[in-house]
Scaffold this active site. Structure first.
Site, PDB file in Angstrom:
ATOM      1  N   SER A   1      -2.188  -6.044  12.885  1.00 44.37           N
ATOM      2  CA  SER A   1      -2.053  -6.387  11.464  1.00 44.37           C
ATOM      3  C   SER A   1      -3.067  -7.489  11.190  1.00 44.37           C
ATOM      4  O   SER A   1      -3.511  -8.172  12.123  1.00 44.37           O
ATOM      5  CB  SER A   1      -0.635  -6.919  11.216  1.00 44.37           C
ATOM      6  OG  SER A   1      -0.536  -7.521   9.944  1.00 44.37           O
TER       7      SER A   1
ATOM      8  N   TYR B   1       7.491 -11.374  13.233  1.00 44.03           N
ATOM      9  CA  TYR B   1       6.418 -10.392  13.045  1.00 44.03           C
ATOM     10  C   TYR B   1       5.056 -10.995  13.425  1.00 44.03           C
ATOM     11  O   TYR B   1       4.288 -10.392  14.179  1.00 44.03           O
ATOM     12  CB  TYR B   1       6.427  -9.946  11.580  1.00 44.03           C
ATOM     13  CG  TYR B   1       5.512  -8.780  11.266  1.00 44.03           C
ATOM     14  CD1 TYR B   1       5.924  -7.472  11.500  1.00 44.03           C
ATOM     15  CD2 TYR B   1       4.248  -8.977  10.725  1.00 44.03           C
ATOM     16  CE1 TYR B   1       5.101  -6.394  11.199  1.00 44.03           C
ATOM     17  CE2 TYR B   1       3.421  -7.911  10.426  1.00 44.03           C
ATOM     18  CZ  TYR B   1       3.848  -6.617  10.651  1.00 44.03           C
ATOM     19  OH  TYR B   1       3.024  -5.553  10.355  1.00 44.03           O
TER      20      TYR B   1
HETATM   21  P1  NAD Z   1       6.992   2.490   8.458  1.00 45.49           P
HETATM   22  O1  NAD Z   1       8.278   1.776   8.256  1.00 45.49           O
HETATM   23  O2  NAD Z   1       6.567   3.536   7.480  1.00 45.49           O
HETATM   24  O3  NAD Z   1       6.928   3.138   9.910  1.00 45.49           O
HETATM   25  C1  NAD Z   1       7.477   2.520  11.036  1.00 45.49           C
HETATM   26  C2  NAD Z   1       7.717   3.590  12.080  1.00 45.49           C
HETATM   27  O4  NAD Z   1       8.252   2.970  13.240  1.00 45.49           O
HETATM   28  C3  NAD Z   1       8.741   4.654  11.636  1.00 45.49           C
HETATM   29  O5  NAD Z   1       8.354   5.917  12.126  1.00 45.49           O
HETATM   30  C4  NAD Z   1      10.007   4.173  12.305  1.00 45.49           C
HETATM   31  O6  NAD Z   1      10.968   5.205  12.497  1.00 45.49           O
HETATM   32  C5  NAD Z   1       9.425   3.663  13.611  1.00 45.49           C
HETATM   33  N1  NAD Z   1      10.335   2.788  14.324  1.00 45.49           N
HETATM   34  C6  NAD Z   1      10.941   1.665  13.896  1.00 45.49           C
HETATM   35  N2  NAD Z   1      11.774   1.178  14.834  1.00 45.49           N
HETATM   36  C7  NAD Z   1      11.670   2.017  15.907  1.00 45.49           C
HETATM   37  C8  NAD Z   1      12.280   2.071  17.185  1.00 45.49           C
HETATM   38  N3  NAD Z   1      13.175   1.150  17.564  1.00 45.49           N
HETATM   39  N4  NAD Z   1      11.962   3.085  18.016  1.00 45.49           N
HETATM   40  C9  NAD Z   1      11.088   4.041  17.650  1.00 45.49           C
HETATM   41  N5  NAD Z   1      10.460   4.040  16.437  1.00 45.49           N
HETATM   42  C10 NAD Z   1      10.770   3.037  15.585  1.00 45.49           C
HETATM   43  O7  NAD Z   1       5.914   1.322   8.538  1.00 45.49           O
HETATM   44  P2  NAD Z   1       4.312   1.317   8.573  1.00 45.49           P
HETATM   45  O8  NAD Z   1       3.893   0.384   7.500  1.00 45.49           O
HETATM   46  O9  NAD Z   1       3.734   2.672   8.643  1.00 45.49           O
HETATM   47  O10 NAD Z   1       4.094   0.539   9.952  1.00 45.49           O
HETATM   48  C11 NAD Z   1       3.422   1.093  11.064  1.00 45.49           C
HETATM   49  C12 NAD Z   1       2.741  -0.033  11.815  1.00 45.49           C
HETATM   50  O11 NAD Z   1       1.746  -0.624  10.984  1.00 45.49           O
HETATM   51  C13 NAD Z   1       3.685  -1.155  12.235  1.00 45.49           C
HETATM   52  O12 NAD Z   1       3.343  -1.605  13.527  1.00 45.49           O
HETATM   53  C14 NAD Z   1       3.376  -2.244  11.212  1.00 45.49           C
HETATM   54  O13 NAD Z   1       3.655  -3.524  11.696  1.00 45.49           O
HETATM   55  C15 NAD Z   1       1.890  -2.023  11.024  1.00 45.49           C
HETATM   56  N6  NAD Z   1       1.342  -2.594   9.800  1.00 45.49           N
HETATM   57  C16 NAD Z   1       1.722  -2.142   8.580  1.00 45.49           C
HETATM   58  C17 NAD Z   1       1.165  -2.710   7.449  1.00 45.49           C
HETATM   59  C18 NAD Z   1       1.543  -2.248   6.068  1.00 45.49           C
HETATM   60  O14 NAD Z   1       1.098  -2.883   5.088  1.00 45.49           O
HETATM   61  N7  NAD Z   1       2.302  -1.189   5.911  1.00 45.49           N
HETATM   62  C19 NAD Z   1       0.224  -3.729   7.558  1.00 45.49           C
HETATM   63  C20 NAD Z   1      -0.137  -4.167   8.834  1.00 45.49           C
HETATM   64  C21 NAD Z   1       0.414  -3.591   9.951  1.00 45.49           C
END
Ligand code: NAD
Length: 265
Positions: free
Chosen positions: A147, A160
């Site tokens: 991130s 986080y």
């Molecule tokens: P999201 O909530 O859409 O997806 C998260 C995924 O992780 C889902 O498939 C969920 O089922 C899975 N997950 C959660 N807990 C779990 C567990 N215990 N076991 C197995 N799977 C699990 O979120 P996203 O925004 O797509 O996030 C994906 C990655 O991107 C994360 O690591 C997040 O920190 C990172 N990220 C997101 C953003 C953003 O703005 N959305 C920014 C920076 C980083």
């Protein structure tokens, strides 16, 4: 998105790929020829629909594994289960992530442990489990979704931010140990992407400030972004795809911001 990298005969495991960024990565890797192992939570109907859609769209195998990555043993076992079912794991994308917002003096023990487990420990467990087969074949790609909060901080996100800083350390360590083994390890660092994880935060801010969802997005979240727009999930997937390519074989240990310039300001 028109970017193409030949991944035929490769198997990719993408954690947290039932929604958001991980789902886009799974789709894009399959569209470029890889069989994909999906992981994450969703209803059985949603999971079946995702598997079928990817299969139909790409002609590749897409198979879901329900391992709970908050459990270190299950995270390690995931690699073995995928290998048993799909034959190998060439590409590992540690993408599953969780968030919890609280002031540091009120941050609950169980949320701290949950974020460390899912955002950091699981990536260690899958990397350790996949390492021997990548080493044996002399080829592997590991990409961790970090991130922009791997470089900066934001109030109420101690769990986080700590885990996202930590994942860069693991990325650099694996890059170093994999450098002569044909294994690269890199991180992608998104800024705001409008996924379920972020939609929840926008909704909470809208409630707090009596804004509409769009007003909260524009006035609170997108002020961080010089582009004034959310990054799209496919833009993160495209970064991952490039890091999987042979063209990227000398790129290892990096943290690639895909952030609309947010780290500049
Ligand atoms: P999201 O909530 O859409 O997806 C998260 C995924 O992780 C889902 O498939 C969920 O089922 C899975 N997950 C959660 N807990 C779990 C567990 N215990 N076991 C197995 N799977 C699990 O979120 P996203 O925004 O797509 O996030 C994906 C990655 O991107 C994360 O690591 C997040 O920190 C990172 N990220 C997101 C953003 C953003 O703005 N959305 C920014 C920076 C980083």
């Amino acid at each position: 998105m028109n970017i193409s990298v030949p991944l035929e005969r490769k198997v990719a495991l993408v954690t947290g790929s039932t929604s958001g960024i991980g789902l886009a990565i799974g789709r894009m890797l399959a569209a470029n020829g890889a069989d994909v192992a999906l992981n994450g939570f969703a209803s059985s109907e949603e999971i079946a629909a995702i598997e079928n859609d990817i299969g139909k769209e790409t002609g590749r195998r897409a198979k879901h594994f329900g391992h709970d990555l908050s459990n270190l043993k299950e995270a390690g076992d995931l690699v073995g289960a995928v290998t048993a079912a799909l034959g190998r794991v060439d590409i590992l994308v540690n993408n599953a992530g969780a968030q919890h917002l609280a002031d540091i003096d009120e941050f609950p023990d169980e949320q701290w442990q949950r974020l460390i487990a899912i955002n950091l420990t699981a990536a260690f467990a899958t990397t350790r489990a996949v390492w021997p087969q990548m080493k044996e074949r002399g080829w592997g790609r590991i990409i961790n979704t970090a991130s922009t909060l791997a470089f900066t901080a934001e109030a109420r996100k101690s769990g986080y931010v700590a885990t996202k800083h930590g994942i860069l350390g693991l990325t650099r360590e694996a890059a170093l140990e994999g450098a002569q083994l044909g294994i690269t390890c890199n991180a992608v660092c998104p800024a705001w992407v409008l996924t379920p994880l972020v939609a929840k935060q926008v909704e909470a801010k809208a409630d707090e400030l009596q804004y509409s969802f769009d007003e909260a997005a524009r006035n609170y979240f997108l002020t961080d972004m010089p582009t004034r727009r959310f990054v799209e999930t496919d833009e993160i997937a495209a970064g991952v795809l490039f890091l999987c390519s042979d063209a990227a074989k000398s790129i290892t240990g990096i943290a690639l911001p895909i952030d609309g310039g947010s780290l500049v300001i």
